[in-house]
Scaffold this active site. Structure first.
Site, PDB file in Angstrom:
ATOM      1  CG  ASP A 142      -1.869   1.152   1.280  1.00  0.00           C
ATOM      2  OD1 ASP A 142      -2.003   1.821   0.232  1.00  0.00           O
ATOM      3  OD2 ASP A 142      -2.482   1.387   2.327  1.00  0.00           O
TER       4      ASP A 142
ATOM      5  CG  ASN B 201      -4.102  11.141  -6.953  1.00  0.00           C
ATOM      6  OD1 ASN B 201      -3.518  11.086  -8.023  1.00  0.00           O
ATOM      7  ND2 ASN B 201      -4.740  10.096  -6.436  1.00  0.00           N
TER       8      ASN B 201
ATOM      9  CG  HIS C 108      -7.094  12.546 -10.046  1.00  0.00           C
ATOM     10  ND1 HIS C 108      -7.154  11.646  -9.008  1.00  0.00           N
ATOM     11  CD2 HIS C 108      -7.882  13.601  -9.680  1.00  0.00           C
ATOM     12  CE1 HIS C 108      -7.955  12.104  -8.058  1.00  0.00           C
ATOM     13  NE2 HIS C 108      -8.422  13.290  -8.446  1.00  0.00           N
TER      14      HIS C 108
ATOM     15  CG  ASP D  38      -4.133   7.773 -13.453  1.00  0.00           C
ATOM     16  OD1 ASP D  38      -4.459   7.358 -12.320  1.00  0.00           O
ATOM     17  OD2 ASP D  38      -4.930   8.244 -14.279  1.00  0.00           O
TER      18      ASP D  38
ATOM     19  CG  ASP E 110      -2.840   3.751  -2.408  1.00  0.00           C
ATOM     20  OD1 ASP E 110      -3.782   2.964  -2.114  1.00  0.00           O
ATOM     21  OD2 ASP E 110      -2.335   4.541  -1.598  1.00  0.00           O
TER      22      ASP E 110
END
Length: 390
Positions: free
Chosen positions: A285, A293, A298, A302, A328
């Protein structure tokens, strides 16, 4: 058959009852009163041809033409006749037999028309069609079959079906039995196995689906076979695409959560079957991914996920499995791995992620991650419990 004798000029001298009936007259006298034979011919040229052959050769064999009956109806006849000579060797008369073949000609016409329709249908349909004789030798290929196999009908005719169609399994590359051969042996419809590929004359591979059915005569004997097949390249590509999309994450190209859990089930089953074999489940994680972000947007988030996926893959074996579980979070399955080795790999991944420098539009940042490690053994419970523990 009608039997007649006529003078050289075409007057009836004699005729049997069958000819009288064939031409629709009441009796011989009625036929004689109708006039010369030339009046009976639908096409005068036919009479000239018969006469010319009798004059030249003295005989006519199997000459086909049309006669007109008394009621005006036309019939198709077949004539065999010869010239009769006098003492001086000159032709004095003609004699012969006439057979009414009207019904036969109608039947031939119907058969021809049916054959033409069938031929046009076979030429036009989108499937490949091949017919063979009872020995499996090719009789006919329609245009689609010629395109798919690479053989033209002249070269293919008389060849065995196996020489035209080399079939292999798409995955194992093992040779697949031709359905026509089995169909001829077993006398029933045979369907080609899934995943079969046709290797055509040029060596190109074409995924196909097909079936072969026996051709029987009137008493049920197998006299040949017909194979119908079509190219399923588009369907195969679409199936692979849909299958890939169903099992992979579109952003990173890694397998998705559902497929990862399927792989975990397989690993758990193998651990139960072989108690000495263990695997390792790693649950990764990213820490503070939301900050990336919020700071860069965003699109940047990505791109960071794609780069992290590459970092993880660079630190595991090619036989190990990594998946994006969502957001994530990433899952990693280390097959045939001890607890000590799993901790080493987890630490290596954690260090590589922290060392990774993420550049975005003249700015940069680094990421951190947390990794949970669970050993998959014969004592492990179900997949959901292992994922929760990790």
């Amino acid at each position: 058959d009608g039997v007649y004798i006529t003078s050289r000029d075409g007057d009836f001298i004699a005729a049997n009852p069958a000819l009288v009936e064939m031409l629709g007259y009441d009796n011989v006298d009625d036929l004689k009163a109708a006039g010369k034979t030339t009046e009976l011919y639908v096409n005068p040229i036919d009479r000239e041809r018969v006469f010319a052959r009798l004059e030249a050769d003295g005989v006519v064999k199997n000459f086909e033409y049309r006669l007109r009956r008394k009621d005006g109806r036309e019939i198709v006849v077949l004539e065999n006749s010869r010239a009769i000579y006098d003492e001086d060797g000159a032709i004095a008369a003609h004699e012969g037999t006439i057979t009414d073949i009207t019904e036969r000609k109608r039947a031939e016409t119907r058969i021809f028309e049916e054959k033409e329709r069938a031929q046009v249908t076979l030429q036009s349909i989108g499937d490949g069609v091949i017919t063979t004789d009872a020995a499996g030798n090719v009789d006919y290929l329609n245009p689609v079959a010629q395109d798919l196999t690479g053989w033209d009908i002249r070269s293919a005719k008389g060849q065995s079906i196996e020489s035209l169609m080399t079939l292999v399994n798409e995955h194992t590359r093992a040779t697949v039995d031709n359905p026509v051969s089995r169909c001829l042996k077993e006398g029933r419809v045979i369907t080609l196995a899934e995943g079969s590929v046709l290797i055509n004359k040029a060596g190109n591979e074409v995924p196909i689906q097909d079936s072969a059915a026996p051709i029987r005569d009137r008493i049920g004997n197998v006299i040949g076979a017909v194979m119908v097949f079509h190219d399923v390249s588009k369907e195969s590509r679409l199936f692979r695409k849909l299958s890939y999309q169903a099992s992979h994450d579109t952003l990173t190209g890694l397998i998705n959560r559902r497929e990862f859990e399927n792989r975990l089930v397989t690993a758990l089953d193998s651990a139960h079957e072989a108690p000495d074999s263990t695997h390792a489940l790693l649950y990764l994680d990213l820490d503070q991914f939301k900050v990336v972000n919020d700071t860069f947007g965003h699109t940047a988030g990505d791109e960071l996920l794609r780069q992290i996926a590459e970092v993880v893959q660079a630190n595991i074996r090619s036989t190990d499995i990594v998946a994006r579980l969502g957001g994530d979070e990433f899952g990693i399955l280390l097959e045939r791995c001890s607890e000590v080795r799993a901790m080493e790999v987890a630490e290596a991944i954690r260090g590589a992620v922290e060392a990774h420098r993420f550049n975005w539009k003249e700015a940069f940042t680094s990421a951190r991650c947390s990794i949970g490690v669970v050993i998959v053994s014969n004592e492990s419970p179900d997949v959901a419990s292992m994922m929760s523990s990790a």
